[in-house]
Design a protein around this motif. Structure first.
Motif, PDB file in Angstrom:
ATOM      1  N   GLU A  47      21.392   7.219  -6.339  1.00 48.45           N
ATOM      2  CA  GLU A  47      20.093   6.662  -6.701  1.00 48.45           C
ATOM      3  C   GLU A  47      19.599   5.766  -5.575  1.00 48.45           C
ATOM      4  N   ARG A  48      18.336   5.980  -5.178  1.00 51.18           N
ATOM      5  CA  ARG A  48      17.763   5.147  -4.126  1.00 51.18           C
ATOM      6  C   ARG A  48      16.386   4.664  -4.556  1.00 51.18           C
ATOM      7  N   VAL A  49      16.069   3.426  -4.199  1.00 48.62           N
ATOM      8  CA  VAL A  49      14.772   2.832  -4.557  1.00 48.62           C
ATOM      9  C   VAL A  49      13.678   3.468  -3.711  1.00 48.62           C
ATOM     10  N   VAL A  50      12.559   3.780  -4.364  1.00 42.92           N
ATOM     11  CA  VAL A  50      11.406   4.389  -3.695  1.00 42.92           C
ATOM     12  C   VAL A  50      10.285   3.358  -3.638  1.00 42.92           C
ATOM     13  N   HIS A  51       9.646   3.239  -2.492  1.00 40.90           N
ATOM     14  CA  HIS A  51       8.561   2.283  -2.309  1.00 40.90           C
ATOM     15  C   HIS A  51       7.262   3.010  -1.978  1.00 40.90           C
ATOM     16  N   VAL A  52       6.165   2.292  -2.068  1.00 42.89           N
ATOM     17  CA  VAL A  52       4.874   2.858  -1.695  1.00 42.89           C
ATOM     18  C   VAL A  52       4.929   3.357  -0.253  1.00 42.89           C
ATOM     19  N   GLY A  53       4.460   4.578  -0.059  1.00 43.14           N
ATOM     20  CA  GLY A  53       4.490   5.187   1.263  1.00 43.14           C
ATOM     21  C   GLY A  53       5.686   6.067   1.503  1.00 43.14           C
ATOM     22  N   SER A  54       6.701   5.977   0.642  1.00 44.02           N
ATOM     23  CA  SER A  54       7.889   6.819   0.793  1.00 44.02           C
ATOM     24  C   SER A  54       7.520   8.291   0.615  1.00 44.02           C
ATOM     25  N   LYS A  55       8.111   9.148   1.450  1.00 49.00           N
ATOM     26  CA  LYS A  55       7.898  10.596   1.378  1.00 49.00           C
ATOM     27  C   LYS A  55       9.114  11.234   0.697  1.00 49.00           C
ATOM     28  N   ILE A  56       8.819  12.137  -0.243  1.00 45.00           N
ATOM     29  CA  ILE A  56       9.867  12.793  -1.023  1.00 45.00           C
ATOM     30  C   ILE A  56       9.624  14.296  -0.982  1.00 45.00           C
ATOM     31  N   TRP A  57      10.710  15.076  -0.874  1.00 47.82           N
ATOM     32  CA  TRP A  57      10.587  16.518  -1.098  1.00 47.82           C
ATOM     33  C   TRP A  57      11.861  17.062  -1.717  1.00 47.82           C
ATOM     34  N   PHE A  58      11.713  18.240  -2.302  1.00 46.85           N
ATOM     35  CA  PHE A  58      12.777  18.825  -3.102  1.00 46.85           C
ATOM     36  C   PHE A  58      13.116  20.211  -2.547  1.00 46.85           C
ATOM     37  N   GLY A  59      14.251  20.315  -1.868  1.00 44.22           N
ATOM     38  CA  GLY A  59      14.696  21.593  -1.319  1.00 44.22           C
ATOM     39  C   GLY A  59      14.147  21.878   0.057  1.00 44.22           C
ATOM     40  N   LYS A  60      12.837  21.936   0.212  1.00 44.95           N
ATOM     41  CA  LYS A  60      12.209  22.191   1.502  1.00 44.95           C
ATOM     42  C   LYS A  60      11.075  21.205   1.727  1.00 44.95           C
ATOM     43  N   SER A  61      10.808  20.925   3.003  1.00 46.75           N
ATOM     44  CA  SER A  61       9.807  19.907   3.338  1.00 46.75           C
ATOM     45  C   SER A  61       8.375  20.425   3.293  1.00 46.75           C
ATOM     46  N   GLU A  62       8.189  21.723   2.992  1.00 50.38           N
ATOM     47  CA  GLU A  62       6.839  22.281   2.964  1.00 50.38           C
ATOM     48  C   GLU A  62       5.959  21.589   1.921  1.00 50.38           C
ATOM     49  N   GLN A  63       6.567  21.191   0.823  1.00 53.98           N
ATOM     50  CA  GLN A  63       5.814  20.516  -0.248  1.00 53.98           C
ATOM     51  C   GLN A  63       6.341  19.090  -0.381  1.00 53.98           C
ATOM     52  N   GLN A  64       5.568  18.136   0.140  1.00 55.39           N
ATOM     53  CA  GLN A  64       5.997  16.746   0.123  1.00 55.39           C
ATOM     54  C   GLN A  64       5.154  15.927  -0.843  1.00 55.39           C
ATOM     55  N   TRP A  65       5.776  14.853  -1.324  1.00 55.26           N
ATOM     56  CA  TRP A  65       5.119  13.930  -2.247  1.00 55.26           C
ATOM     57  C   TRP A  65       5.241  12.514  -1.685  1.00 55.26           C
ATOM     58  N   GLU A  66       4.261  11.691  -2.007  1.00 53.08           N
ATOM     59  CA  GLU A  66       4.259  10.301  -1.548  1.00 53.08           C
ATOM     60  C   GLU A  66       4.021   9.382  -2.734  1.00 53.08           C
ATOM     61  N   LEU A  67       4.828   8.320  -2.839  1.00 57.03           N
ATOM     62  CA  LEU A  67       4.585   7.315  -3.874  1.00 57.03           C
ATOM     63  C   LEU A  67       3.410   6.443  -3.436  1.00 57.03           C
ATOM     64  N   ILE A  68       2.323   6.462  -4.222  1.00 56.06           N
ATOM     65  CA  ILE A  68       1.117   5.718  -3.836  1.00 56.06           C
ATOM     66  C   ILE A  68       0.880   4.494  -4.716  1.00 56.06           C
ATOM     67  N   ASP A  69       1.663   4.365  -5.762  1.00 55.75           N
ATOM     68  CA  ASP A  69       1.549   3.187  -6.639  1.00 55.75           C
ATOM     69  C   ASP A  69       2.919   2.970  -7.257  1.00 55.75           C
ATOM     70  N   GLU A  70       3.516   1.802  -7.023  1.00 56.30           N
ATOM     71  CA  GLU A  70       4.869   1.544  -7.526  1.00 56.30           C
ATOM     72  C   GLU A  70       4.880   0.575  -8.704  1.00 56.30           C
ATOM     73  N   SER A  71       3.721   0.352  -9.316  1.00 57.07           N
ATOM     74  CA  SER A  71       3.698  -0.478 -10.522  1.00 57.07           C
ATOM     75  C   SER A  71       4.393   0.264 -11.657  1.00 57.07           C
ATOM     76  N   GLY A  72       4.604  -0.415 -12.763  1.00 61.07           N
ATOM     77  CA  GLY A  72       5.324   0.181 -13.876  1.00 61.07           C
ATOM     78  C   GLY A  72       4.547   1.300 -14.543  1.00 61.07           C
ATOM     79  N   PRO A  73       5.224   2.111 -15.343  1.00 60.38           N
ATOM     80  CA  PRO A  73       4.557   3.198 -16.064  1.00 60.38           C
ATOM     81  C   PRO A  73       3.706   2.640 -17.198  1.00 60.38           C
ATOM     82  N   GLY A  74       2.696   3.391 -17.598  1.00 59.78           N
ATOM     83  CA  GLY A  74       1.826   2.973 -18.685  1.00 59.78           C
ATOM     84  C   GLY A  74       1.920   3.917 -19.867  1.00 59.78           C
ATOM     85  N   VAL A  75       1.141   3.626 -20.882  1.00 61.07           N
ATOM     86  CA  VAL A  75       1.086   4.460 -22.080  1.00 61.07           C
ATOM     87  C   VAL A  75       0.089   5.584 -21.826  1.00 61.07           C
TER      88      VAL A  75
END
Length: 306
Positions: free
Chosen positions: A73-101
């Motif tokens: 487990e690793r902490v993710v911060h705003v601006g962090s880049k994430i991908w699953f399996g291959k880098s062709e499809q990347q995701w970025e955390l753009i808001d690290e506030s808590g989840p809402g309803v």
């Protein structure tokens, strides 16, 4: 509210408290690619930070170019880049506030967020159903013939579309008002000032020691109609539990109060009182869903004709 962005397309998704990523249909973020495992990884809010965890995926989970080890487990911060399996499809955390309803459509549509302790489905412009928190702090789902508590991750159907209710267990009971303004509807007094031609209905609310000019809104006429019915029943000596109940069909002769306009006005009225800091604002209009009855949820009422 926490969100991920797909860097290639700009698509944004709201994060639930536990966001499962994978190829399986039941995943919160479903990625239908062969290089993605059925249950590949999970993003979880620990109360302070978002943590990314690999679930023994075949092709790995990557955070800022570094591959996570199995179950790491690793902490993710705003601006962090994430991908699953291959880098062709990347995701970025753009808001690290808590989840809402929110209510999440299971067909992959955009999540519908709670606003002022209320959530309308399928939208605030067409509120066929409403989710709100009652005075006991319990979330309830009000829909046509039913009114029942709703719990985290519960699925339900509205107008042929299936949703999942996402409510973080740690979310605090909040109000739009300051903590010192903790007023329930039963402590509110309403004064209706009505023009002789009934074209204008001005409404004032006394909340504690403060009087607020609620204004002259079109939906005030619905409240006025319900207030008059309650006052009439009280004058006839009916018990409080029986006063004011009105069948929706009895209102439908007026196009301004027929469905779906009636549902829209009820939602707007509730939102209006939530904005005043009433903790159980949904009770401004009470419903008996099975009998299709409703009434104004305030006992202290007066109507003045100008």
């Amino acid at each position: 509210m926490a969100a991920l962005k797909e860097t290639a397309t700009g698509r944004r998704i709201r994060l639930e408290a536990e966001h499962l990523i994978g190829r399986a249909p039941g995943c919160t973020l479903s990625i239908n690619q062969r290089y993605v495992s059925a249950q590949h990884a999970i993003l979880r809010f620990n109360g302070e930070n978002w943590e990314l965890r690999d679930l023994n995926s075949r092709n790995g989970t990557f955070l800022d170019n570094a591959r996570l080890t199995d179950r790491e487990e690793r902490v993710v911060h705003v601006g962090s880049k994430i991908w699953f399996g291959k880098s062709e499809q990347q995701w970025e955390l753009i808001d690290e506030s808590g989840p809402g309803v929110m209510a999440v459509p299971l067909d992959g549509g955009e999540a519908i967020l709670v606003d002022g302790e209320m959530l309308a489905l399928p939208s605030s412009a067409d509120p066929r159903a409403t989710i709100y928190r009652n005075s006991d702090g319990v979330w309830v789902l009000e829909h046509s013939e039913s009114l029942a508590p709703i719990t985290n991750l519960q699925t339900f159907e509205i107008e042929g579309r299936t949703y999942r209710f996402s409510c973080p267990q740690t979310i605090a009971k909040t109000s739009l008002a300051s903590p010192s303004t903790d007023v329930e509807m039963r402590h509110v007094t309403l004064l209706f000032s009505v023009s002789r031609d009934e074209e204008h209905v001005q409404l004032q609310a006394t909340i504690g020691h403060k009087t607020v000019d609620v204004g002259s809104r079109s939906h005030n006429y619905l409240l006025l109609t319900l207030a008059r019915r309650r006052l009439a029943d009280e004058s006839e000596g009916l018990p409080e539990t029986s006063c004011g109940w009105t069948y929706q069909e009895d209102l439908a002769h007026d196009p301004a109060m027929a469905p779906p306009q009636l549902n829209i006005d009820v939602f707007r009225i509730r939102k209006q009182f939530a904005a005043l800091g009433i903790v159980d604002a949904a009770n401004i209009v009470e419903r008996r869903p099975r009998t299709r009855q409703l009434r104004i949820g305030v006992e202290r009422l007066s109507v003045v004709v100008l």
